[in-house]
Design a protein around this motif. Structure first.
Motif, PDB file in Angstrom:
ATOM      1  N   ASP A  50      -5.101  -3.677 -10.682  1.00 18.67           N
ATOM      2  CA  ASP A  50      -6.098  -4.655 -11.085  1.00 18.67           C
ATOM      3  C   ASP A  50      -5.388  -5.837 -11.725  1.00 18.67           C
ATOM      4  OD1 ASP A  50      -8.143  -6.119 -12.112  1.00 18.67           O
ATOM      5  OD2 ASP A  50      -9.100  -4.468 -13.168  1.00 18.67           O
ATOM      6  N   ALA A  51      -5.005  -6.809 -10.906  1.00 23.41           N
ATOM      7  CA  ALA A  51      -4.234  -7.953 -11.404  1.00 23.41           C
ATOM      8  C   ALA A  51      -5.068  -8.854 -12.302  1.00 23.41           C
ATOM      9  CB  ALA A  51      -3.655  -8.761 -10.248  1.00 23.41           C
ATOM     10  N   SER A  65       0.794  -5.417 -13.356  1.00 19.13           N
ATOM     11  CA  SER A  65       0.203  -4.167 -12.911  1.00 19.13           C
ATOM     12  C   SER A  65       0.837  -3.579 -11.661  1.00 19.13           C
ATOM     13  CB  SER A  65      -1.293  -4.367 -12.674  1.00 19.13           C
ATOM     14  OG  SER A  65      -1.497  -5.338 -11.685  1.00 19.13           O
ATOM     15  N   GLY A  66       1.467  -4.367 -10.797  1.00 21.67           N
ATOM     16  CA  GLY A  66       2.060  -3.803  -9.586  1.00 21.67           C
ATOM     17  C   GLY A  66       2.745  -4.849  -8.738  1.00 21.67           C
ATOM     18  N   ILE A 111     -10.598   7.011  -2.430  1.00 21.67           N
ATOM     19  CA  ILE A 111      -9.416   7.117  -3.286  1.00 21.67           C
ATOM     20  C   ILE A 111      -9.307   5.823  -4.066  1.00 21.67           C
ATOM     21  CG2 ILE A 111      -6.897   7.283  -3.313  1.00 21.67           C
ATOM     22  CD1 ILE A 111      -7.132   8.888  -0.702  1.00 21.67           C
ATOM     23  N   TYR A 112      -9.169   5.946  -5.390  1.00 22.31           N
ATOM     24  CA  TYR A 112      -9.053   4.747  -6.208  1.00 22.31           C
ATOM     25  C   TYR A 112      -7.586   4.355  -6.315  1.00 22.31           C
ATOM     26  CZ  TYR A 112      -9.796   1.330  -9.867  1.00 22.31           C
ATOM     27  OH  TYR A 112      -9.835   0.161 -10.584  1.00 22.31           O
ATOM     28  N   ALA A 113      -7.228   3.312  -5.595  1.00 29.08           N
ATOM     29  CA  ALA A 113      -5.884   2.734  -5.612  1.00 29.08           C
ATOM     30  C   ALA A 113      -6.084   1.228  -5.539  1.00 29.08           C
ATOM     31  CB  ALA A 113      -5.053   3.233  -4.434  1.00 29.08           C
ATOM     32  N   ASN A 136      -9.459  -0.012  -2.912  1.00 32.28           N
ATOM     33  CA  ASN A 136      -8.275   0.392  -2.148  1.00 32.28           C
ATOM     34  C   ASN A 136      -8.072  -0.589  -0.989  1.00 32.28           C
ATOM     35  OD1 ASN A 136      -9.823   1.362   0.163  1.00 32.28           O
ATOM     36  ND2 ASN A 136     -10.337   3.150  -1.096  1.00 32.28           N
ATOM     37  N   PRO A 137      -6.908  -0.527  -0.340  1.00 29.67           N
ATOM     38  CA  PRO A 137      -6.628  -1.475   0.755  1.00 29.67           C
ATOM     39  C   PRO A 137      -7.596  -1.370   1.932  1.00 29.67           C
ATOM     40  CG  PRO A 137      -4.592  -0.477  -0.015  1.00 29.67           C
ATOM     41  CD  PRO A 137      -5.712   0.260  -0.688  1.00 29.67           C
TER      42      PRO A 137
END
Length: 154
Positions: A50-51, A65-66, A111-113, A136-137
């Protein structure tokens, strides 16, 4: 009298040469103007997590965050990523509004990604600013079409 005919011929030749030069120079300039891009461009990024919050839960303050991936999408002609032509067509259909791209009929895992999609640029002379966090994507691809799908097939 011979001198007068030669001067006339020289003047006529110079005029013809000048006209030919003018036409020759004008044609490439016109062709370049026709090929000039419409200035439609989007700088696209996708960040893991979550940017919008800007930090990972439990991470020290200020730690991103990633990982972030990005591409520059240009649409005249389409280039910037493997699905640029499709992305540009989808943007054309919605006047550059990513949020208005029709939802794809697909099944995504629960799926929470989270991923954050961000686009900044201009479309048909209008500024574009889009930021959305998706669970997710797969959900991102279903909701944004080919715009952020620069590293996928199909």
């Amino acid at each position: 009298m011979t001198h007068t005919i030669t001067a006339r011929a020289a003047r006529a030749g110079l005029l013809a040469a000048a006209a030919a030069l003018l036409l020759t120079c004008a044609s490439p300039a016109q062709a370049v103007a026709e090929r000039e891009p419409a200035n439609d461009w989007l700088l696209l990024t996708v960040s893991q997590g979550d940017a919008q919050a800007g930090v990972r839960p439990g991470a020290p303050s200020g730690v991103p965050s990633g990982a972030t991936r990005g591409a520059l999408l240009l649409c005249d002609p389409p280039r910037g990523h493997a699905r640029a032509a499709r992305a540009c067509a989808e943007l054309d259909a919605t006047d550059g509004r990513i949020a208005d791209i029709p939802l794809r009929d697909t099944h995504c895992p629960m799926i929470y990604a989270p991923v954050t999609a961000h686009a900044r640029g201009q479309w048909r002379g209008q500024p574009v600013e889009y930021t959305q966090v998706f669970p997710n994507p797969c959900v991102m691809a279903a909701r944004t079409g080919s715009v952020f799908a620069w590293d996928t097939q199909g």
